[in-house]
Design an enzyme around this catalytic site. Structure first.
Site, PDB file in Angstrom:
ATOM      1  CE1 TYR A 365       4.830 -13.091  29.337  1.00 57.32           C
ATOM      2  CE2 TYR A 365       6.698 -13.716  30.706  1.00 57.32           C
ATOM      3  CZ  TYR A 365       6.385 -13.247  29.591  1.00 57.32           C
ATOM      4  OH  TYR A 365       7.166 -13.251  28.397  1.00 57.32           O
ATOM      5  NE  ARG A 366       2.036 -21.395  36.048  1.00 54.38           N
ATOM      6  CZ  ARG A 366       2.131 -22.031  37.266  1.00 54.38           C
ATOM      7  NH1 ARG A 366       1.362 -21.542  38.109  1.00 54.38           N
ATOM      8  NH2 ARG A 366       2.344 -23.238  37.014  1.00 54.38           N
ATOM      9  CD  GLU A 459       1.944 -38.381   9.342  1.00 54.54           C
ATOM     10  OE1 GLU A 459       2.266 -37.794   8.072  1.00 54.54           O
ATOM     11  OE2 GLU A 459       1.445 -39.566   9.068  1.00 54.54           O
TER      12      GLU A 459
END
Lengths: 703, 703
Positions: A365-366, A459
């Site tokens: 889950y990381r 940008e």
């Protein structure tokens, strides 16, 4: 197939799948073999979902060029600042002369414009940026804004005789372009412009290629005519250095900005002009010109529109950055997943073999949210590149693209922020997920972080940039939700024309798998954007009712409102494009596996904004909505694990491009580390300064 | 005052406030003057809240030393890897011989143990870590674990004749220490241990000072006696290099791990032993010894307890890291706040002067959460350092500290993760908040990021480490909530003895200011931890009911449960310590300003976990709880803005330590940038390789 050029259906191209140039055999032994055996998917079919034959061939051409050119051999240690510029410069000229993807190729496949450049960047970002700026952006801007006076410069540039750069930002003004202070004053007598920089704060800066190498620069300056009248910011081509000596011309103080936190090979520079004269021809006059007598003439009446038009040529930058950031993220997550599948630690008990760390829920889950980001954003960038390529062709033929232009601006502003932050966070998590070894320079994760870093601020600094998106959404809404139909020809916000439906919708999922269904998630995201648009508009209205100016109301409605609105709109568009992409795929386990990643992407967006969902009552009818969604996410993790290595095989660049001992396709992390560490220069040597350790005459004991 | 040595009350020390050595006058003009004029607080009083006279004097001593020693002059460009090691080594010996904070000083003020090292790190982390490892940790570990055989090594070390290092981690085993494979086999005949490394995967690695400079190493190896019996991991002192020649001894293959993503001056190394023999005396035998006849004898029966005791000497590392990470964060946020107060961009209209970017809500809400983290964690680390210092003294006298030891372990595990991630995120946000200029090497933000980075993975990779915390909480809970009284002598979890009260509590705030009251927030955090402890325990129980093993149940209860539990427990402890700190302060605007930061810290914790609050019904009685809290946060922003520059003045190190043109105390960002950029080596020069730009004989045009 019109929305995705590059999707190939495996059943239609079985020949391609067996092409071992494009799909080389994977290692048959080593730590990753077991994962490959268990995979439900054919990695080649996944790769083919993201590539057609032309893109595979272009890749192959570029990889071959890198492998066979001695300039592209990897240095065995970090180069000094000066040497890194030198190498990047030589590599730039090498790729220029190779002419792999020229103008003809571009006209045939405008959607490859970014793709080609991402291939170069995957190997070495600095040289690639130098090439894009110097031989891509520089001549394009001239072609877009010149009135036929400067085509010789484009030709010289294409022959490699002059090198360009592009300069707008000044030391003390970036976002607020109107505040810039470099001036260009027309001198009627000599028919020249006199460029002048009042002080260092007005020095043009951050200009790639300007530091050490360019000969010419597109430069924006405040235009004044002899009568003292001001005509706003205009673009000029300015000769900077003598192409024969590389010495700066008198009147030009040009220099290097020095070391950076990444992109060391790119020579970002600054320039100050001291009453420096350039020919009248060097004004890029498409949007306005000063005639020989010194009178300013322009087809535009409104100065800000004129400035917008002169900057319009740049809007591709943000589209490109989305792809660049995605490429960095793909590299990082490839390293982290392969490392985690190879690295073993602990196990159910002392007796049994240790588990690959990828088997642990916390590691899954990381990493998988970033894997999901990488793939989902990849689908989005293919859609976005195709659309932008088509618009680019239309603008070349002079077609009006007003609504699309506005939508692209809003969309690219949000998408650039989301894609670059996704890369930032995914690279960092990948670095930490590799433990200490991820901190080694040889892991390349630190360099990926440093090289992606400026994407977050150039940008358009992300936090400022995304305000463009909420402004657009609020603007369209102010004339009624039905206007989204016309205002959003690309479909990024068309759903808002049915505002009421979305706003009245409520979650009704009953199971974890329903909660993570992509259509169900899309309903939630539709609601989310609709709800935030409405509450943000109300917030602005309330502030104005309290007597605050538009400026203040906009300022004070950012946190929790406009900012979240921009982000969720962008996240929804990415999901929207990914769902289009999935629809083009053939049924099969590959489509299932990719759909899971899009599910996880969407589910994480919902979880991230869960407060808004509760706040707005979206879960009102389903008390355990969040539990179900969380369980749905947890249920996805082991399913993704089974295919994770094969998914990476489909998108990771070849080993020599990925270039990390931690992420090689054979998974032999420790063997590659051993080899790299022992062969590093001076690894085993006594330091030359050993006497300074043994005899320390430079310090005197103090009692 | 027992919980905070260093808090000074200004009214009791008016003389100190007027000491211009400790409180030098601030610049009287420049971009920051207006902010300083508007501030409601006296920055000196805030500084005094975090310092007593002794800490101010220690700081001054260290700063003076840096300023007056030529070795500490800043190089004008990045050094090569080799030169950076050379400089760090020389600086290490210089600070060693200066003996600023020796053992006597340490015994008097054990809470300064970390503080002194943070002062060194603020200037140059690499040399400071080399010093701490080589002359601090190395002799302490020997003193703690030796049985009187190796005091001569400590003396030699203290005389600077030998340099130490400390090695546990191996290439393929870090977290799972039991899996390590370096062996030490006792040879009865020669009365020696034979150290052996089976392969590169078992090489000891990541060891600071080992790469190039140390002569000795504390090394953990699996102990075997001649009868083939295994006695677990034990610590040995191992001679590595001849102190007279710095050549490695035969049988020792020692080398450098190479470049890293930060801390370049620190020579992290690896070592492999080839049947390398060391004397029997070199086993650190406090927890077990092999007698001359080859029989293992130990006061510990349980091997894992013995191993725990032998590692016990290291628990200070994580406490120290909290402070180190906080120092990095303080530096970063100081730069970002001062830059944002100096940098102007846009304004209400074209006519009026532009606003400092710090005046924009979006800039405030991106920076102040990190400012709040920096201050709140600072308060926590003062409390933590004091407590740890006392425990350290107790262990020196042999006092048993069992419960405290367990609590410190759980607490430091969570706190280390939170503090290092807070630094990671705050540094990154500071870097982006400075726009492009933050990407310049001279901003120092990139280096801060790289130097903090390993904090997230060493002394326990954060994600793995925090599992220790939830394990402890679940363990204590399993024997009943009332046990938290005994199990938590430091008070970090004592509140859980009243579990039911907290669990039944519900939010009832009525106004934004009530929602951000620190006591109200503490109630919410009490509920949060209590709720998560209970739901995590239930989750584990449910998984076991499904027939899963303890190992699997623990694995599958991490995401959304155990992990969040550990994090919230840690966040609550930080708030808990900060509230203690605030109680010691004198009333006045300084206390108000600092309380606002603690409020913001806590409010952001609540907002981060808002899904849990909804899920658990905490907002059930207050429908608009989140709106009120968000409004409370928004209301804090302008109040913090007024004092933001003065708050930074109170905690920023002197300009020559902060060393960033973007964050100098005079706020003259552009003047300092101009000066730094123009004076950088070769800034204005034509590159020496200019011919390679003009004549490109290394590329051939391809048609």
């Amino acid at each position: 197939m019109s929305e995705f050029n590059t999707i190939s259906r495996p059943s239609q191209r079985p020949d391609l799948l067996n092409n071992t140039t494009h799909f080389p055999e994977l290692p048959k032994s080593g730590p990753l073999t077991e994962y490959r055996r268990r995979a439900t998917i054919d990695w080649r079919k996944v790769k083919l979902a993201f590539n057609d034959e032309a893109s595979l061939e272009l890749q192959q051409k570029v990889w071959n060029f890198f492998q066979n050119n001695p300039l592209f051999a990897r240095p065995s240690q970090t180069l000094s600042l000066d040497e890194s510029r030198r190498l990047a410069t030589k590599r730039m000229y090498a790729i220029k002369e190779e002419n792999i993807f020229g103008i003809d190729a571009l006209l045939e496949r405008p959607d490859f414009m970014g793709f080609f450049s991402h291939l170069l960047m995957a190997y070495d970002p600095s040289f690639s940026i130098k090439f894009s700026l110097g031989f891509g952006m520089f001549p394009s801007v001239i072609q877009a804004l010149d009135v036929g006076r400067l085509s010789h410069l484009v030709e010289q540039n294409q022959r490699g005789e002059i090198l360009g750069s592009f300069g707008l930002t000044e030391i003390s003004h970036g976002t607020n372009a109107k505040g810039m202070r470099t001036t260009a004053t027309y001198d009627v007598k000599s028919k020249e412009y006199i460029l002048h920089t009042p002080d260092f704060e007005a020095a043009k800066c951050w200009i790639g290629n300007l530091g050490k190498t360019c000969t010419h620069m597109v430069c924006y300056a405040q235009l004044y005519t002899a009568d003292g009248k001001h005509h706003g910011l205009n673009a000029f081509v300015v000769p900077i250095r003598d192409p024969k000596t590389l010495n700066a011309y008198p009147g030009v103080i040009v220099g290097d900005l020095g070391e950076k936190a990444g992109l060391q090979g790119l020579d970002n520079g600054f320039v100050m002009f001291r009453n420096y004269r350039i020919s009248r021809d060097y004004l890029l006059a498409r949007t306005g010109d000063v005639n020989e007598e010194g009178v300013f003439v322009s087809p535009y009446k409104d100065e800000s529109k004129r400035f917008g038009a002169s900057l319009g040529a740049l809007s591709g930058g943000r589209v490109g950055i989305c792809g660049i950031a995605n490429m960095y993220l793909m590299k990082a997550i490839s390293i982290a997943i392969r490392y985690s599948a190879s690295r073993k630690q602990f196990g159910p008990d002392d007796k049994s073999e240790e588990w690959p760390v990828l088997e642990y829920q916390s590691q899954q889950y990381r990493l998988y949210p970033h894997l999901a980001n990488a793939f989902t954003i990849k689908m989005f960038t293919l859609w976005f590149a195709k659309i932008y390529g088509e618009i680019f062709l239309k603008t070349l033929t002079g077609e009006r693209v007003e609504h699309v232009g506005m939508e692209i601006h809003a969309l690219s502003s949000a998408a650039k922020a989301i894609c670059t932050w996704a890369a930032r966070d995914g690279i960092q998590e990948s670095r930490e997920a590799c433990g200490g070894h991820g901190f080694l320079k040889l892991s390349t994760l630190g360099d990926l972080r440093g090289d992606n870093d400026p994407n977050c601020t150039y940008e358009g600094e992300n936090n400022v940039l995304i305000q463009q998106t909420s402004n657009w959404l609020l603007n369209v809404r102010s004339s009624g939700y039905e206007n989204f139909k016309v205002a959003s020809p690309l479909g990024s916000a068309q759903f808002l024309k049915d505002y009421a439906n979305h706003n009245n919708f409520r979650a009704s999922w009953k199971t974890p798998s329903e909660a993570t269904d992509i259509n169900v998630i899309m309903e939630a995201l539709n609601w989310l954007v609709a709800y935030l648009l409405d509450t943000t508009a109300q917030k602005v209205a309330n502030l104005k009712k309290q007597g605050k100016s538009s400026f203040t109301a906009r300022n004070e409605s950012q946190s929790f409102y406009a900012r979240t609105l921009s982000m969720t709109y962008g996240e929804r568009v990415i999901m929207f494009a990914a769902m289009k992409f999935l629809r083009y795929l053939e049924d099969g386990p590959e489509k299932v596996a990719l759909t899971r990643l899009v599910s996880l992407f969407g589910a994480n967006v919902v979880i991230k904004h869960v407060g808004v969902f509760y706040q707005g009552g979206y879960f009102a009818k389903t008390a355990n909505a969040l539990e179900l969604l969380q369980q749905g996410v947890l249920d996805l993790l082991p399913l993704i694990t089974v295919d994770s290595v094969a998914l990476i095989d489909a998108i990771a660049p070849p080993d020599f491009v990925l270039n990390s001992p931690l992420g090689m396709s054979d998974g032999e992390v420790y063997k590659h580390m051993e080899s790299a560490i022992l062969q590093a220069p001076e690894a085993l040597e006594r330091p030359k300064w050993w006497r300074e350790v043994v005899y320390r005459d430079y310090v005197k004991p103090k009692l």
